[in-house]
Design a protein around this motif. Structure first.
Motif, PDB file in Angstrom:
ATOM      1  N   LEU A   1     -16.273 -15.270 -61.972  1.00 48.71           N
ATOM      2  CA  LEU A   1     -16.188 -13.852 -61.628  1.00 48.71           C
ATOM      3  C   LEU A   1     -16.013 -13.051 -62.901  1.00 48.71           C
ATOM      4  O   LEU A   1     -15.170 -13.378 -63.738  1.00 48.71           O
ATOM      5  N   SER A   2     -16.808 -11.996 -63.072  1.00 52.85           N
ATOM      6  CA  SER A   2     -16.785 -11.199 -64.306  1.00 52.85           C
ATOM      7  C   SER A   2     -16.764  -9.716 -63.986  1.00 52.85           C
ATOM      8  O   SER A   2     -17.299  -9.268 -62.968  1.00 52.85           O
ATOM      9  N   VAL A   3     -16.171  -8.957 -64.906  1.00 52.52           N
ATOM     10  CA  VAL A   3     -16.262  -7.496 -64.896  1.00 52.52           C
ATOM     11  C   VAL A   3     -16.576  -7.076 -66.337  1.00 52.52           C
ATOM     12  O   VAL A   3     -15.862  -7.445 -67.273  1.00 52.52           O
ATOM     13  N   ARG A   4     -17.644  -6.315 -66.487  1.00 52.56           N
ATOM     14  CA  ARG A   4     -18.083  -5.838 -67.806  1.00 52.56           C
ATOM     15  C   ARG A   4     -18.003  -4.314 -67.846  1.00 52.56           C
ATOM     16  O   ARG A   4     -18.459  -3.637 -66.907  1.00 52.56           O
ATOM     17  N   ALA A   5     -17.429  -3.784 -68.909  1.00 50.06           N
ATOM     18  CA  ALA A   5     -17.400  -2.338 -69.137  1.00 50.06           C
ATOM     19  C   ALA A   5     -18.051  -2.053 -70.481  1.00 50.06           C
ATOM     20  O   ALA A   5     -17.844  -2.780 -71.452  1.00 50.06           O
ATOM     21  N   ARG A   6     -18.852  -0.994 -70.547  1.00 52.12           N
ATOM     22  CA  ARG A   6     -19.568  -0.698 -71.792  1.00 52.12           C
ATOM     23  C   ARG A   6     -19.724   0.816 -71.939  1.00 52.12           C
ATOM     24  O   ARG A   6     -20.152   1.508 -71.013  1.00 52.12           O
ATOM     25  N   VAL A   7     -19.382   1.304 -73.131  1.00 51.77           N
ATOM     26  CA  VAL A   7     -19.570   2.705 -73.453  1.00 51.77           C
ATOM     27  C   VAL A   7     -20.449   2.800 -74.695  1.00 51.77           C
ATOM     28  O   VAL A   7     -20.304   2.017 -75.641  1.00 51.77           O
ATOM     29  N   THR A   8     -21.409   3.710 -74.674  1.00 52.53           N
ATOM     30  CA  THR A   8     -22.259   3.951 -75.830  1.00 52.53           C
ATOM     31  C   THR A   8     -21.900   5.293 -76.446  1.00 52.53           C
ATOM     32  O   THR A   8     -21.447   6.213 -75.763  1.00 52.53           O
ATOM     33  N   PHE A   9     -22.109   5.404 -77.762  1.00 55.75           N
ATOM     34  CA  PHE A   9     -21.739   6.649 -78.437  1.00 55.75           C
ATOM     35  C   PHE A   9     -22.700   6.937 -79.587  1.00 55.75           C
ATOM     36  O   PHE A   9     -23.504   6.085 -79.979  1.00 55.75           O
TER      37      PHE A   9
END
Length: 404
Positions: free
Chosen positions: A396-404
């Motif tokens: 089970l995985s949770v991925r968070a990603r923000v680009t800037f």
């Protein structure tokens, strides 16, 4: 945002020849946003993006980056590590050295990255293998300190019919790549991101070129790399000082670009593609034998929001000698940056005493804004090859990603 420089165009002002040497994990590809956010909140970084666009227009310099965090939980683990958290920071820049604003601009690209575990002993790449999966459960979420991971020049010539890149390259961007290969945005398992049967090097010095010899979608692509990868080293000495090389040649058909945000968010191939890849790696100085093989890919759109794919490969001299994968992606018509994906695959290890492994993965990438996404992911591994006393393992995985 990094400018597209189309040369030969169709009547709808879309590029006739897709950028085969760009991808979401290359510098140029990662400088692009994922797509329009749909009916959700606008990004709070709008002034920053406006300033960056002006920097590109005034000076030909494009900058950007991303930070991601991934948590994985393993229902069973051979090494008794049931959780792994990884961090991935990337800063990219792209600068037009000559012919700025022209289709044949000579451009320098560079990526600076840092990847490491957070709060846990192992990063997800190492933890997934340690848990018992022969195929990494998070293909590029590894562990290395801040450094330059890509640095190369690239150029399009002859009305975009010929493209090349030379320097320190991330070889999986070019070898048997396809729209869903980016584990920053799409499938996490290496079963569906690259090919388990290709002994492709990772980050090292090399060169690759692509050509469109006809007016249609036929293309040819090939390259040579050092097989001795280094995450943050240069490896140019390995390329010119060592006899061993990795070679590949690919031929296929790529459909013309279409309008709207593509489901693969600037993947290395167009959204309708078929290709066959051949590859060869010399024997290495650590005693690894020579290896060679073939792989294929087919991905096609069914309507505007659904893409299916089938991929497979065969090899001799590598850790896995056969694999087959199939799956699909679907984007919500009213939220084109969101993406639902499902896939299943089989990989056969080269060692006769090891069992074949079966992997399924399902994910939903949910964009809160244009530059912030959350992605829950579920993988089920049947007959984990490196944990033969277990019939299955759930990741089970949770991925968070923000680009800037």
């Amino acid at each position: 945002m990094a400018p597209h420089l189309p040369s030969v165009q169709d009547p709808e002002d879309e590029p006739l020849y897709p950028e085969l040497l760009e991808s979401t994990m290359s510098v140029e590809g990662d400088l692009e946003p994922d797509g329009p956010p749909g009916p959700r909140r606008a990004t709070a970084l709008a002034p920053w993006f406006t300033w960056k666009q002006g920097l590109t227009e005034r000076h030909g310099l494009t900058i950007g980056g991303s930070w991601g965090m991934l948590w994985q939980n393993y229902s069973d683990s051979r090494i008794d590590e049931h959780n792994a958290v990884g961090s991935k920071f990337t800063f990219n820049l792209s600068y037009a050295l000559t012919n700025r604003g022209q289709p044949n601009a000579l451009t320098f690209d560079m990526a600076v990255e840092d990847r490491r575990p957070l709060f846990t002993d192992l990063a997800p790449l190492q933890a997934g293998i340690g848990a018992g999966s022969a195929v990494p459960t998070a293909a590029t979420w590894g562990d290395f300190s801040l450094g330059i991971t890509q640095a190369y020049v690239r150029q399009n010539l002859a009305d975009n019919r010929f493209q090349y890149a030379v320097g320190k390259l991330f070889a999986p961007n070019f070898v048997n790549a396809y729209p869903f290969f980016d584990d920053n945005r799409q499938f996490l398992s290496l079963q569906f991101s690259t090919s388990p049967t290709i002994a492709v090097p990772l980050r090292g010095f090399g060169g690759v070129a692509a050509a469109f010899p006809t007016e249609g979608g036929l293309y040819l692509k090939g390259g040579v790399f050092t097989p001795y990868s280094s995450d943050t080293g240069w490896t140019i000495d390995d390329f010119f000082g060592e006899d061993a090389k990795f070679y590949f040649f690919e031929t296929g058909w790529s459909g013309l670009s279409g309008r709207g945000a593509p489901i693969h968010a600037r993947g290395p191939m167009d959204r309708n593609n078929f290709h066959i890849t051949s590859w060869y790696r010399d024997a290495l100085n650590d005693g690894s034998p020579r290896a060679y093989g073939f792989a294929f890919n087919a991905n096609f759109m069914a309507g505007e929001d659904f893409m299916w794919f089938v991929r497979g490969g065969w090899s001799d001299g590598w850790l896995a000698d056969r694999n087959l994968s199939a799956g699909f992606g679907w984007r919500h018509p009213n939220a084109p940056s969101d993406l639902f994906g499902f896939a299943g695959g089989w990989t056969s290890p080269a060692a006769d005493f090891l069992d074949s492994q079966y992997t399924t993965e399902v994910f939903y990438r949910y964009h809160l804004t244009e530059n912030l996404a959350l992605t829950p992911v579920l993988q089920v591994v049947l007959n984990p090859t490196l944990y033969p006393t277990r019939d299955s393992m759930t990741v089970l995985s949770v991925r968070a990603r923000v680009t800037f």
